[in-house]
Design an enzyme around this catalytic site. Structure first.
Site, mmCIF file in Angstrom:
data_model
loop_
_atom_site.group_PDB
_atom_site.id
_atom_site.type_symbol
_atom_site.label_atom_id
_atom_site.label_comp_id
_atom_site.label_asym_id
_atom_site.label_seq_id
_atom_site.Cartn_x
_atom_site.Cartn_y
_atom_site.Cartn_z
ATOM 1 N N SER A 1 45.074 -8.837 45.372
ATOM 2 C CA SER A 1 43.891 -9.829 45.013
ATOM 3 C C SER A 1 44.967 -11.281 43.689
ATOM 4 O O SER A 1 46.060 -11.612 44.346
ATOM 5 C CB SER A 1 43.010 -9.362 44.934
ATOM 6 O OG SER A 1 41.982 -10.897 44.564
ATOM 7 N N ASP B 1 40.020 -10.198 55.850
ATOM 8 C CA ASP B 1 39.777 -10.583 54.845
ATOM 9 C C ASP B 1 39.121 -11.853 54.249
ATOM 10 O O ASP B 1 39.201 -12.782 55.042
ATOM 11 C CB ASP B 1 40.576 -10.610 54.172
ATOM 12 C CG ASP B 1 40.991 -10.349 52.148
ATOM 13 O OD1 ASP B 1 39.636 -10.999 52.083
ATOM 14 O OD2 ASP B 1 41.630 -10.834 51.731
ATOM 15 N N HIS C 1 39.285 -7.212 52.849
ATOM 16 C CA HIS C 1 40.059 -7.376 51.443
ATOM 17 C C HIS C 1 40.261 -6.300 50.292
ATOM 18 O O HIS C 1 41.550 -6.403 49.767
ATOM 19 C CB HIS C 1 38.821 -8.741 50.092
ATOM 20 C CG HIS C 1 39.856 -9.138 48.908
ATOM 21 N ND1 HIS C 1 41.408 -9.589 49.214
ATOM 22 C CD2 HIS C 1 40.048 -9.056 47.733
ATOM 23 C CE1 HIS C 1 41.728 -10.241 48.111
ATOM 24 N NE2 HIS C 1 40.845 -9.306 46.799
#
Length: 818
Positions: free
Chosen positions: A672, A761, A793
């Site tokens: 991320s 995601d 995610h």
């Protein structure tokens, strides 16, 4: 010698423990082509095929002459060896929750645990109970049951306040009913099936989740998906059927109806959360009327029931009347604490219900409501700093409302500050509140002392706060670099879990004692650990050590607050055998996401596995992380891609200077925003890292802003505030986003990089990673890509998690010559 067709027979998978549905997903992803191979008479066709199956790279290469772009026999053997060791670490259970219940034989501890089930690609849930005996010599023993009990199909289990009943909720996986079970100490007492026309699945996600017994254990309030809204129906000719007909004529079908906003990542397909109460004697379910659909409810609790006064359901509510931005991990969504009167004999034909009361009108955020034992106080956590600044998580505060003794709520309530936001903590002092939630019963016996767990710089600590004075004190050991979390209270004593990067979670028991100064503190006792590890795991962990490094920041930016000038921290994990031959083990710079999150000094199965195979780690908590005060956190927005990159490079150079790292064997790993930093670092410092791995990385803010569930995040982190946020970014906005993104440095990248991407995601859509990957391929940089079609995610489903870190290990080994 035999010549066989290598399309895999079903028995190959079933014999070797593969889940069939998962295997076919792999086949589709890897684009298998039929191939003929030659086997010796002693070779097993199934085992040989599986070896080739494991060896595939993302290109689908599977012929022997193309192994130079796939896997050679040595690498194949490494996959086989590493997968066996990784499996040992993946098998370590997690301690998720705990309760202390009183029985005739004394207090009993109940632990909720979970463990990866690779075959089913889910986590097994099970419970372990143990009798707590307090010896005359002040010692405490936990007598655990010989075996845990698997809670097959259980979505949640919640003991009643007395501990005499256990509610088990089983959510459906299709259109079947939700099941509620009430158990006593010996048997199932009642079972209720709640059909979809009443409500959908019960929310058990930790965000909207709220399941609460009332004090006399006759009812349970909970949050569940509202019933499906009516959809248009068409007959076999395509004619619209009036009146929402449910006739199942041959050839008829349901239309889609109007699209509705969802709460983003992890909530795709989930319907509006709504409030319900079930009577545990009759099974009657009552939807709570009077709550507007614009409010998404969660975290419900019952108000105290005393003196015949009205009883209220008190809950957190998030407004979603316009756009519902992604809420998972995002504490910056405005919310409030609401109350609505509950009357058991309310007329069934009352369509409006009772009026709803906003108890926190004067503050932009309120969640985690808890009533004190005597019912005099209602406390709640606020993320008002996050809401007001736009940072998705920031330093929190704790507040109190005096609950009216007559049960009559005033038009406006007075909110009393208990813990205020800490901007610049003094060295060693309380750095501010950063909780992920409160215990269901967090109170000591005095009725005004609340126990909670919070991040404290690079650790997690257990604290207590006096609601009357606001005094905060530390319950977990002051000198511990381990992370501590309170699981449950046993009177004034604490059942907690403690762990470190080199030590698996352990149960600890904190006895409340008076110290020499007459103040209360906690004496921490070891108890028998319910988590057992294999000999391979214990052997791998036995030689590991860790320490927290203070890293001075090298930043001459103007206008820095004092808190933003303080040293950052990095957790250094290494083997005690490192440098035995005069050389350091390869180093992995580990970067957390967020950026407003933190990597605590706690146990991670995956990172412990990487440590056990010969890697040191430098886990960097750069400025902007939680746990260091609000000034340091707010110094990052508007400077992402520069200040955070500089902090990581400073930490790596600091480790090199201390002789803890070999500059020729440094890798980097992040997901991320950690992937944002990873891809930034290989562009801004192209000669620093020999290999990199990025999990769902943010690579291009300009292309992400229009398709992510959190477009406001792009504006806040790029500009430093939320005043620029718009659904229609200008060319100037897009230019700024591009300049602050890793893709602006793509021309300098030469580091071999592994990408791990989830198709589902919504936070950082997969196209963001693909654009960067294709740009690297275009310029000839070596890349490897794994795509997980059914993951979002976090990439945390068991098979995905396993495959990800297996490939990370083999990828890093290749370039570190481990």
């Amino acid at each position: 010698m035999a010549r066989i067709f290598t399309h895999p027979p079903i028995s190959c998978f079933t014999k070797l423990g593969f889940d069939l549905s998962s295997s076919h997903r792999h086949l589709r992803r890897l684009h298998f082509r039929p191939t003929f191979i030659t086997l010796s008479p002693t070779q097993s066709p199934c085992k040989n095929w599986i070896r080739r199956f494991v060896a595939m790279d993302s290109s689908g290469t599977d012929s022997a002459k193309e192994l130079h772009v796939g896997l050679d026999s040595t690498t194949e053997e490494e996959y086989a060896t590493q997968s066996k060791l990784l499996k040992e670490f993946i098998n370590i259970p997690s301690i998720d929750k705990a309760w202390i219940v009183n029985s005739d034989s004394g207090p009993q501890a109940m632990l909720a645990l979970s463990q990866a089930n690779l075959l089913a690609n889910k986590r097994k849930k099970f419970m372990l109970s143990g009798h707590i005996s307090k010896e005359s010599n002040q010692s405490v023993n936990f007598h655990w049951a010989p075996f845990p009990i698997e809670m097959t199909g259980a979505s949640a289990f919640i003991p009643s306040p007395s501990g005499l009943k256990l509610l088990v909720i089983r959510n459906p996986e299709n259109e079947s009913p939700t099941k509620f079970e009430i158990w006593n100490s010996s048997q199932l007492e009642k079972e209720f099936h709640i059909p979809q026309k009443v409500h959908g699945s019960v929310y058990v996600d930790g965000w909207f989740e709220g399941i609460s017994w009332n004090s006399d254990e006759t009812r349970v309030a909970y949050v569940a998906e509202e019933p499906s809204r009516p959809k248009p129906t068409f007959d076999h000719l395509g004619y619209y059927k009036k009146g929402n007909s449910l006739d199942k004529d041959i050839g008829s079908w349901k239309g889609e109806g109007d699209w509705e906003e969802e709460w983003g990542e992890a909530y795709a397909g989930k319907r509006q959360p709504a409030l319900f109460v079930i009577d545990v004697d009759s099974g009657e379910v009552k939807p709570i009327k009077g709550i507007p659909r614009s409010i998404s409810v969660g975290q419900v609790v019952w108000s105290p029931n005393s003196n015949g006064s009205a009883q209220y359901l008190v809950f957190a509510g998030w407004l979603g009347d316009k756009r519902k931005l992604g809420i998972k991990y995002c504490y910056n969504r405005p919310c409030a604490i609401y109350g609505i009167k509950f009357v058991s004999d309310e007329p069934k034909d009352d369509a409006n219900g009772f009026p709803i009361h906003n108890l926190t009108k004067s503050i932009s955020s309120g969640f985690c409501p808890r009533f004190s034992k005597d019912g005099k106080f209602l406390v709640f956590v606020s993320a008002k700093t996050a809401v007001d600044s736009g940072a998705h998580w920031a330093t929190e505060s704790l507040h109190r409302i005096d609950w009216p003794s007559d049960g009559k709520l005033p038009e406006s309530t007075i909110i009393i500050d208990v813990i205020e936001v800490v901007n610049c903590p003094e060295d060693g002092c309380f750095p501010g509140l950063y909780v992920t939630g409160l215990l269901s019963d967090p109170w000591l016996s005095d009725g005004h002392s609340l126990m909670f767990s919070t991040y404290w710089r690079s650790c997690r600590a257990i604290l207590s706060v006096n609601l009357l004075s606001g005094e905060v004190s530390r319950a977990s050991p002051d000198d511990s670099d381990y992370s501590w979390s309170a699981l449950a209270l046993d009177g004034d004593n604490i059942v907690a879990v403690s762990s470190s990067p080199v030590g698996v979670p352990e149960i600890k028991y904190g006895k409340k004692v008076l110290d020499a100064a007459g103040k209360h503190s906690w004496q921490w006792l070891n108890v028998q650990n319910p988590i057992r590890c294999s000999e391979k795991v214990m052997s791998g962990l036995s030689s590991l050590q860790f320490k927290i490094l203070k890293v001075p920041v090298s930043d001459d930016s103007e206008g820095l607050t004092e808190g933003a000038k303080n040293p950052i921290e990095a957790i250094y994990v290494s083997s005690s055998k490192s440098k035995e031959n005069g050389k350091c083990d390869p180093l992995i710079a580990v970067l957390h996401g967020g950026p407003h999150s933190v990597a605590p000094c706690s146990f991670s199965r995956n990172m412990a596995y990487l440590s056990s195979i010969g890697y040191s780690q430098l886990i960097v908590n750069y400025r902007g992380s939680l746990g260091y005060g609000e000034d340091a956190l707010q110094s990052l927005p508007g400077k992402v891609g520069s200040q955070d990159v500089k902090d990581v490079l400073t930490a790596v150079d600091h480790a090199i200077k201390l002789g803890l790292a070999d500059p020729s064997k440094i890798t980097v790993l992040g997901g991320s925003h950690g992937g944002f930093l990873t891809t930034h670092l290989i562009g801004q410092a192209p000669d620093k890292f020999v290999a990199a791995a990025a999990r769902n990385p943010v690579c291009n803010l300009a292309s992400m802003v229009g398709i992510t569930d959190i477009p406001d995040w792009c504006f806040v982190e790029a500009y430093g505030d939320q005043t620029h946020y718009t659904e229609a970014p200008s060319p100037e906005d897009l230019f700024r986003f591009h300049q602050m993104s890793p893709i602006s440095h793509i021309s300098k990248v030469k580091t071999p990089t592994l990408f791990l991407l989830g198709t589902q995601d919504l936070r950082v859509p997969i196209s963001n990673g693909f654009q960067y990957v294709r740009a690297l391929k275009e310029k000839g940089v070596e890349v490897k890509v794994l795509v997980f079609p059914n993951d979002n995610h976090p990439l945390d489903r068991p098979q995905t998690d396993f495959e990800s870190f297996l490939n990370i290990a083999v990828w890093f080994n290749k370039y570190c010559k481990l």
